[in-house]
Design a protein around this motif. Structure first.
Motif, PDB file in Angstrom:
ATOM      1  N   LYS A   1      22.521  37.355  36.558  1.00  0.00           N
ATOM      2  CA  LYS A   1      21.732  36.219  36.070  1.00  0.00           C
ATOM      3  C   LYS A   1      21.912  34.958  36.915  1.00  0.00           C
ATOM      4  O   LYS A   1      21.197  33.986  36.724  1.00  0.00           O
ATOM      5  CB  LYS A   1      22.094  35.917  34.619  1.00  0.00           C
ATOM      6  N   VAL A   2      22.881  34.957  37.814  1.00  0.00           N
ATOM      7  CA  VAL A   2      23.115  33.795  38.669  1.00  0.00           C
ATOM      8  C   VAL A   2      21.939  33.675  39.635  1.00  0.00           C
ATOM      9  O   VAL A   2      21.538  34.669  40.250  1.00  0.00           O
ATOM     10  CB  VAL A   2      24.447  33.935  39.441  1.00  0.00           C
ATOM     11  N   PRO A   3      21.368  32.476  39.777  1.00  0.00           N
ATOM     12  CA  PRO A   3      20.265  32.303  40.730  1.00  0.00           C
ATOM     13  C   PRO A   3      20.662  32.779  42.140  1.00  0.00           C
ATOM     14  O   PRO A   3      21.801  32.609  42.559  1.00  0.00           O
ATOM     15  CB  PRO A   3      20.014  30.791  40.710  1.00  0.00           C
ATOM     16  N   LYS A   4      19.727  33.372  42.826  1.00  0.00           N
ATOM     17  CA  LYS A   4      19.980  33.981  44.146  1.00  0.00           C
ATOM     18  C   LYS A   4      20.705  33.032  45.089  1.00  0.00           C
ATOM     19  O   LYS A   4      21.622  33.430  45.796  1.00  0.00           O
ATOM     20  CB  LYS A   4      18.664  34.439  44.795  1.00  0.00           C
ATOM     21  N   ARG A   5      20.323  31.761  45.102  1.00  0.00           N
ATOM     22  CA  ARG A   5      20.912  30.809  46.062  1.00  0.00           C
ATOM     23  C   ARG A   5      22.405  30.566  45.813  1.00  0.00           C
ATOM     24  O   ARG A   5      23.112  30.066  46.653  1.00  0.00           O
ATOM     25  CB  ARG A   5      20.131  29.513  46.079  1.00  0.00           C
ATOM     26  N   HIS A   6      22.894  30.923  44.604  1.00  0.00           N
ATOM     27  CA  HIS A   6      24.305  30.709  44.270  1.00  0.00           C
ATOM     28  C   HIS A   6      25.126  32.004  44.229  1.00  0.00           C
ATOM     29  O   HIS A   6      26.338  31.948  44.073  1.00  0.00           O
ATOM     30  CB  HIS A   6      24.431  30.011  42.916  1.00  0.00           C
ATOM     31  N   GLN A   7      24.481  33.128  44.370  1.00  0.00           N
ATOM     32  CA  GLN A   7      25.174  34.409  44.198  1.00  0.00           C
ATOM     33  C   GLN A   7      26.259  34.653  45.237  1.00  0.00           C
ATOM     34  O   GLN A   7      27.204  35.385  44.980  1.00  0.00           O
ATOM     35  CB  GLN A   7      24.171  35.564  44.190  1.00  0.00           C
ATOM     36  N   ARG A   8      26.147  34.049  46.393  1.00  0.00           N
ATOM     37  CA  ARG A   8      27.139  34.261  47.445  1.00  0.00           C
ATOM     38  C   ARG A   8      28.548  33.836  46.993  1.00  0.00           C
ATOM     39  O   ARG A   8      29.537  34.493  47.293  1.00  0.00           O
ATOM     40  CB  ARG A   8      26.731  33.504  48.709  1.00  0.00           C
ATOM     41  N   TYR A   9      28.644  32.741  46.271  1.00  0.00           N
ATOM     42  CA  TYR A   9      29.961  32.232  45.881  1.00  0.00           C
ATOM     43  C   TYR A   9      30.205  32.239  44.376  1.00  0.00           C
ATOM     44  O   TYR A   9      31.322  31.983  43.934  1.00  0.00           O
ATOM     45  CB  TYR A   9      30.186  30.826  46.444  1.00  0.00           C
ATOM     46  N   GLN A  10      29.215  32.515  43.573  1.00  0.00           N
ATOM     47  CA  GLN A  10      29.424  32.579  42.125  1.00  0.00           C
ATOM     48  C   GLN A  10      29.596  34.035  41.712  1.00  0.00           C
ATOM     49  O   GLN A  10      28.724  34.641  41.117  1.00  0.00           O
ATOM     50  CB  GLN A  10      28.282  31.900  41.376  1.00  0.00           C
ATOM     51  N   LYS A  11      30.747  34.550  42.039  1.00  0.00           N
ATOM     52  CA  LYS A  11      31.107  35.927  41.712  1.00  0.00           C
ATOM     53  C   LYS A  11      32.373  35.908  40.867  1.00  0.00           C
ATOM     54  O   LYS A  11      33.276  35.113  41.104  1.00  0.00           O
ATOM     55  CB  LYS A  11      31.338  36.732  42.983  1.00  0.00           C
ATOM     56  N   SER A  12      32.439  36.798  39.905  1.00  0.00           N
ATOM     57  CA  SER A  12      33.601  36.834  39.015  1.00  0.00           C
ATOM     58  C   SER A  12      34.897  37.077  39.781  1.00  0.00           C
ATOM     59  O   SER A  12      35.936  36.489  39.457  1.00  0.00           O
ATOM     60  CB  SER A  12      33.398  37.889  37.931  1.00  0.00           C
ATOM     61  N   LYS A  13      34.855  37.905  40.803  1.00  0.00           N
ATOM     62  CA  LYS A  13      36.062  38.175  41.591  1.00  0.00           C
ATOM     63  C   LYS A  13      36.589  36.893  42.241  1.00  0.00           C
ATOM     64  O   LYS A  13      37.789  36.630  42.249  1.00  0.00           O
ATOM     65  CB  LYS A  13      35.734  39.224  42.661  1.00  0.00           C
ATOM     66  N   TYR A  14      35.694  36.081  42.750  1.00  0.00           N
ATOM     67  CA  TYR A  14      36.057  34.813  43.381  1.00  0.00           C
ATOM     68  C   TYR A  14      36.630  33.841  42.343  1.00  0.00           C
ATOM     69  O   TYR A  14      37.643  33.188  42.575  1.00  0.00           O
ATOM     70  CB  TYR A  14      34.812  34.237  44.058  1.00  0.00           C
ATOM     71  N   ILE A  15      35.974  33.778  41.187  1.00  0.00           N
ATOM     72  CA  ILE A  15      36.435  32.878  40.122  1.00  0.00           C
ATOM     73  C   ILE A  15      37.803  33.298  39.596  1.00  0.00           C
ATOM     74  O   ILE A  15      38.656  32.456  39.318  1.00  0.00           O
ATOM     75  CB  ILE A  15      35.393  32.814  38.983  1.00  0.00           C
ATOM     76  N   LEU A  16      38.042  34.604  39.466  1.00  0.00           N
ATOM     77  CA  LEU A  16      39.360  35.078  39.026  1.00  0.00           C
ATOM     78  C   LEU A  16      40.458  34.596  39.969  1.00  0.00           C
ATOM     79  O   LEU A  16      41.532  34.187  39.522  1.00  0.00           O
ATOM     80  CB  LEU A  16      39.379  36.603  38.954  1.00  0.00           C
ATOM     81  N   ALA A  17      40.198  34.632  41.266  1.00  0.00           N
ATOM     82  CA  ALA A  17      41.195  34.185  42.252  1.00  0.00           C
ATOM     83  C   ALA A  17      41.460  32.684  42.124  1.00  0.00           C
ATOM     84  O   ALA A  17      42.612  32.237  42.148  1.00  0.00           O
ATOM     85  CB  ALA A  17      40.726  34.531  43.664  1.00  0.00           C
ATOM     86  N   ILE A  18      40.402  31.902  41.967  1.00  0.00           N
ATOM     87  CA  ILE A  18      40.566  30.450  41.802  1.00  0.00           C
ATOM     88  C   ILE A  18      41.291  30.154  40.490  1.00  0.00           C
ATOM     89  O   ILE A  18      42.198  29.318  40.446  1.00  0.00           O
ATOM     90  CB  ILE A  18      39.199  29.740  41.844  1.00  0.00           C
ATOM     91  N   ASN A  19      40.901  30.837  39.414  1.00  0.00           N
ATOM     92  CA  ASN A  19      41.564  30.633  38.121  1.00  0.00           C
ATOM     93  C   ASN A  19      43.055  30.912  38.214  1.00  0.00           C
ATOM     94  O   ASN A  19      43.872  30.186  37.637  1.00  0.00           O
ATOM     95  CB  ASN A  19      40.951  31.543  37.050  1.00  0.00           C
ATOM     96  N   ALA A  20      43.427  31.966  38.926  1.00  0.00           N
ATOM     97  CA  ALA A  20      44.849  32.328  39.054  1.00  0.00           C
ATOM     98  C   ALA A  20      45.622  31.210  39.738  1.00  0.00           C
ATOM     99  O   ALA A  20      46.721  30.843  39.299  1.00  0.00           O
ATOM    100  CB  ALA A  20      44.988  33.634  39.822  1.00  0.00           C
ATOM    101  N   GLU A  21      45.063  30.651  40.787  1.00  0.00           N
ATOM    102  CA  GLU A  21      45.753  29.566  41.493  1.00  0.00           C
ATOM    103  C   GLU A  21      45.839  28.309  40.632  1.00  0.00           C
ATOM    104  O   GLU A  21      46.893  27.667  40.565  1.00  0.00           O
ATOM    105  CB  GLU A  21      45.056  29.265  42.819  1.00  0.00           C
ATOM    106  N   ALA A  22      44.724  27.954  39.978  1.00  0.00           N
ATOM    107  CA  ALA A  22      44.722  26.765  39.118  1.00  0.00           C
ATOM    108  C   ALA A  22      45.688  26.944  37.953  1.00  0.00           C
ATOM    109  O   ALA A  22      46.427  26.024  37.599  1.00  0.00           O
ATOM    110  CB  ALA A  22      43.311  26.485  38.610  1.00  0.00           C
ATOM    111  N   ARG A  23      45.675  28.139  37.348  1.00  0.00           N
ATOM    112  CA  ARG A  23      46.584  28.432  36.233  1.00  0.00           C
ATOM    113  C   ARG A  23      48.031  28.212  36.657  1.00  0.00           C
ATOM    114  O   ARG A  23      48.824  27.635  35.914  1.00  0.00           O
ATOM    115  CB  ARG A  23      46.345  29.867  35.759  1.00  0.00           C
TER     116      ARG A  23
END
Length: 128
Positions: A39-61
């Protein structure tokens, strides 16, 4: 990339600042939600991926936990919502999902209150 570095720099700065406040105000950091990548708009799909967000969340956590703050990980709450109505754009979730997140947060504070009251009771028992 640059956005991840900037975000984590701000997380680090905020966690240090909040710790320096020595406030009795309760503070809980919430992680980013999952993405319904289809459902993520095509122009944002490159960086709006759950795998990427999980990695950022882990560091922020880690920043928050290392400073002694609790973290509410909402990634898995949002990932669990499988209905097509959960999100219109892949990252902003409907009110039912947000109510589930709020319920988890209220349960956390209720548990803290119970623990806090038990400690006070035990201290008073010893004094009397």
């Amino acid at each position: 990339g640059a956005a991840k570095s900037y975000y984590l720099k701000k997380v680090s700065e905020l966690s240090e600042w909040w710790q320096d406040q020595n406030s009795e105000t309760k503070f809980v950091w919430c992680t980013s939600t999952s993405y319904k990548e289809s459902k993520v708009p095509k122009r944002h799909q490159r960086y709006q991926k759950s795998k990427y967000i999980l990695a950022i969340n882990a560091e922020a956590r880690n920043y928050w936990i290392n400073k002694g703050f609790p973290v509410l990980d909402v990634f898995h709450i949002t990932a669990a919502c499988k209905a097509s109505s959960c999100t219109a754009d892949g990252s902003h979730f409907n009110r039912m999902v947000n109510r589930a997140k709020a319920q988890v947060l209220m349960n956390y504070f209720a548990d803290l209150q119970v623990v806090h009251n038990r400690k006070i009771f035990k201290i008073r028992e010893r004094v009397e």
